[in-house]
Scaffold this motif. Structure first.
Motif, mmCIF file in Angstrom:
data_model
loop_
_atom_site.group_PDB
_atom_site.id
_atom_site.type_symbol
_atom_site.label_atom_id
_atom_site.label_comp_id
_atom_site.label_asym_id
_atom_site.label_seq_id
_atom_site.Cartn_x
_atom_site.Cartn_y
_atom_site.Cartn_z
ATOM 1 N N ALA A 231 32.510 -8.626 24.692
ATOM 2 C CA ALA A 231 32.074 -7.403 25.369
ATOM 3 C C ALA A 231 33.247 -6.783 26.123
ATOM 4 O O ALA A 231 34.096 -7.489 26.675
ATOM 5 C CB ALA A 231 30.932 -7.710 26.329
ATOM 6 N N GLU A 232 33.283 -5.459 26.169
ATOM 7 C CA GLU A 232 34.392 -4.756 26.820
ATOM 8 C C GLU A 232 34.524 -5.123 28.290
ATOM 9 O O GLU A 232 35.631 -5.127 28.829
ATOM 10 C CB GLU A 232 34.217 -3.245 26.673
ATOM 11 C CG GLU A 232 34.419 -2.735 25.260
ATOM 12 C CD GLU A 232 34.379 -1.216 25.187
ATOM 13 O OE1 GLU A 232 34.810 -0.578 26.165
ATOM 14 O OE2 GLU A 232 33.908 -0.695 24.172
ATOM 15 N N ARG A 233 33.399 -5.442 28.941
ATOM 16 C CA ARG A 233 33.463 -5.774 30.374
ATOM 17 C C ARG A 233 34.353 -6.980 30.625
ATOM 18 O O ARG A 233 34.837 -7.189 31.744
ATOM 19 C CB ARG A 233 32.061 -6.062 30.910
ATOM 20 C CG ARG A 233 31.360 -7.207 30.201
ATOM 21 C CD ARG A 233 30.101 -7.663 30.901
ATOM 22 N NE ARG A 233 29.326 -8.548 30.071
ATOM 23 C CZ ARG A 233 29.657 -9.799 29.781
ATOM 24 N NH1 ARG A 233 30.780 -10.310 30.256
ATOM 25 N NH2 ARG A 233 28.899 -10.542 29.004
ATOM 26 N N GLY A 234 34.584 -7.800 29.602
ATOM 27 C CA GLY A 234 35.409 -8.983 29.767
ATOM 28 C C GLY A 234 36.862 -8.686 30.071
ATOM 29 O O GLY A 234 37.599 -9.552 30.514
ATOM 30 N N ALA A 235 37.293 -7.424 29.830
ATOM 31 C CA ALA A 235 38.679 -7.065 30.098
ATOM 32 C C ALA A 235 38.963 -6.902 31.576
ATOM 33 O O ALA A 235 40.072 -7.173 32.054
ATOM 34 C CB ALA A 235 39.034 -5.777 29.356
ATOM 35 N N THR A 236 37.966 -6.443 32.329
ATOM 36 C CA THR A 236 38.185 -6.193 33.757
ATOM 37 C C THR A 236 37.059 -6.694 34.641
ATOM 38 O O THR A 236 37.247 -6.874 35.845
ATOM 39 C CB THR A 236 38.340 -4.682 34.021
ATOM 40 O OG1 THR A 236 37.179 -3.988 33.521
ATOM 41 C CG2 THR A 236 39.565 -4.128 33.314
ATOM 42 N N GLY A 237 35.882 -6.919 34.074
ATOM 43 C CA GLY A 237 34.717 -7.286 34.878
ATOM 44 C C GLY A 237 34.362 -8.750 34.778
ATOM 45 O O GLY A 237 35.194 -9.610 34.505
ATOM 46 N N TRP A 238 33.076 -9.036 34.994
ATOM 47 C CA TRP A 238 32.627 -10.425 35.038
ATOM 48 C C TRP A 238 32.488 -11.000 33.635
ATOM 49 O O TRP A 238 32.323 -10.302 32.656
ATOM 50 C CB TRP A 238 31.289 -10.522 35.779
ATOM 51 C CG TRP A 238 30.172 -9.758 35.140
ATOM 52 C CD1 TRP A 238 29.885 -8.442 35.310
ATOM 53 C CD2 TRP A 238 29.182 -10.259 34.234
ATOM 54 N NE1 TRP A 238 28.795 -8.082 34.576
ATOM 55 C CE2 TRP A 238 28.348 -9.174 33.909
ATOM 56 C CE3 TRP A 238 28.929 -11.513 33.679
ATOM 57 C CZ2 TRP A 238 27.247 -9.324 33.036
ATOM 58 C CZ3 TRP A 238 27.863 -11.658 32.808
ATOM 59 C CH2 TRP A 238 27.036 -10.566 32.499
ATOM 60 N N ARG A 239 32.611 -12.317 33.565
ATOM 61 C CA ARG A 239 32.494 -13.048 32.320
ATOM 62 C C ARG A 239 31.353 -14.045 32.467
ATOM 63 O O ARG A 239 31.063 -14.505 33.577
ATOM 64 C CB ARG A 239 33.802 -13.762 31.977
ATOM 65 C CG ARG A 239 34.999 -12.813 31.982
ATOM 66 C CD ARG A 239 36.314 -13.568 31.874
ATOM 67 N NE ARG A 239 36.478 -14.175 30.564
ATOM 68 C CZ ARG A 239 36.888 -13.517 29.504
ATOM 69 N NH1 ARG A 239 37.173 -12.216 29.598
ATOM 70 N NH2 ARG A 239 37.029 -14.112 28.347
ATOM 71 N N ALA A 240 30.704 -14.378 31.377
ATOM 72 C CA ALA A 240 29.552 -15.286 31.414
ATOM 73 C C ALA A 240 29.851 -16.533 30.600
ATOM 74 O O ALA A 240 30.337 -16.432 29.475
ATOM 75 C CB ALA A 240 28.311 -14.583 30.878
ATOM 76 N N CYS A 241 29.564 -17.683 31.172
ATOM 77 C CA CYS A 241 29.774 -18.958 30.483
ATOM 78 C C CYS A 241 28.633 -19.894 30.870
ATOM 79 O O CYS A 241 28.599 -20.428 31.967
ATOM 80 C CB CYS A 241 31.111 -19.567 30.870
ATOM 81 S SG CYS A 241 31.422 -21.174 30.110
ATOM 82 N N ARG A 242 27.688 -20.077 29.971
ATOM 83 C CA ARG A 242 26.543 -20.945 30.232
ATOM 84 C C ARG A 242 26.292 -21.851 29.034
ATOM 85 O O ARG A 242 26.055 -21.363 27.966
ATOM 86 C CB ARG A 242 25.291 -20.106 30.491
ATOM 87 C CG ARG A 242 25.300 -19.411 31.841
ATOM 88 C CD ARG A 242 25.053 -20.376 32.977
ATOM 89 N NE ARG A 242 23.814 -21.094 32.801
ATOM 90 C CZ ARG A 242 22.611 -20.646 33.189
ATOM 91 N NH1 ARG A 242 22.507 -19.474 33.732
ATOM 92 N NH2 ARG A 242 21.542 -21.377 32.996
#
Length: 242
Positions: A231-242
């Motif tokens: 997802a584009e948000r991964g470049a500057t925003g939050w990341r999800a790891c579950r």
């Protein structure tokens, strides 16, 4: 009040400068440019502190992404743009089978270029080292449940579209070792044995490369696969790891 604002601004600038200097020193001392946010991504380098963000930043820039694949010697075929509206994609690539590399099965899958770049780093830096460490042999094949699918999140009739809708995701179901043994997310996630340890190692390693990593720990919908997306948000925003 104006003096207080100036003091606060000065502190922010000082701490920002200290942070940048610390990052530069860390990368220079360890000779690890991949740990610095401003260096170019190189798929031939080990995973660094900012590798995941740099991979996500490739989203929408097919020329730059494909140039990285070319420099890394990755064999692929660029696919024609497809889909429409919220389900349009323009940077899908299909990996070509190469001797000594992991094959994706079914082999017709064509995720977006940033997903493919992350998959290759995952293979080189995470999956194969984990397999050699725990099994003494490499992974030969990865079974997946698909990439492109024009749908909303979790198949809902309303709301945001899934990253699958733009081919920016792939679902990983199982790993086949060189001797033919299968390690399945559905069958082997639960437990404390070698297979469960392997699955957790490759899940955790994916978290440094993809914007979103969802496993059976997240919910029942992911009981049989790992969802990996860029997802584009991964470049500057939050990341999800579950």
């Amino acid at each position: 009040m104006r003096r207080l604002r100036l003091i606060l601004l000065w502190r922010v600038l000082v701490w920002s400068a200290v942070l940048l200097l610390a990052l530069w020193a860390y990368g220079w001392i360890r000779q690890r440019p991949q740990d610095l946010p401003w260096t170019d991504l190189d798929l031939g380098q080990p995973v660094g502190l900012f590798t995941g963000r740099k991979l996500a930043a490739l989203t929408g820039d097919s020329a730059r992404c494909q140039a990285l694949l070319d420099r890394a010697g990755i064999a692929y075929v660029a696919m024609k743009p497809g889909g429409a509206a919220q389900c349009a994609y323009a940077d899908a690539v299909r990996l070509q089978a190469e001797r000594g590399t992991i094959a994706l099965v079914p082999d017709a899958v064509a995720p977006s270029c940033p997903v493919v770049a992350a998959l290759k780093l995952w293979e080189w830096q995470v999956v194969q080292p984990a397999a050699l460490r725990l099994y003494g042999q490499p992974v030969r094949t990865i079974r997946h449940l698909g990439s492109y699918s024009c749908r909303r999140l979790y198949g809902r009739s309303q709301g945001n579209y899934s990253e699958h809708a733009t081919a920016d995701a792939i679902d990983i179901a199982a790993f086949i070792l060189k001797d033919g043994r299968q390690v399945s997310v559905r069958e082997d996630w639960v437990g404390k044995g070698r297979d469960a340890a392997f699955l957790r190692m490759v899940r955790d390693g994916a978290c440094g490369l993809f914007s979103t990593v969802l496993s059976p720990d997240y919910n029942a919908a992911h009981r049989d696969h790992f969802h990996l997306d860029q997802a584009e948000r991964g470049a500057t925003g939050w990341r999800a790891c579950r």
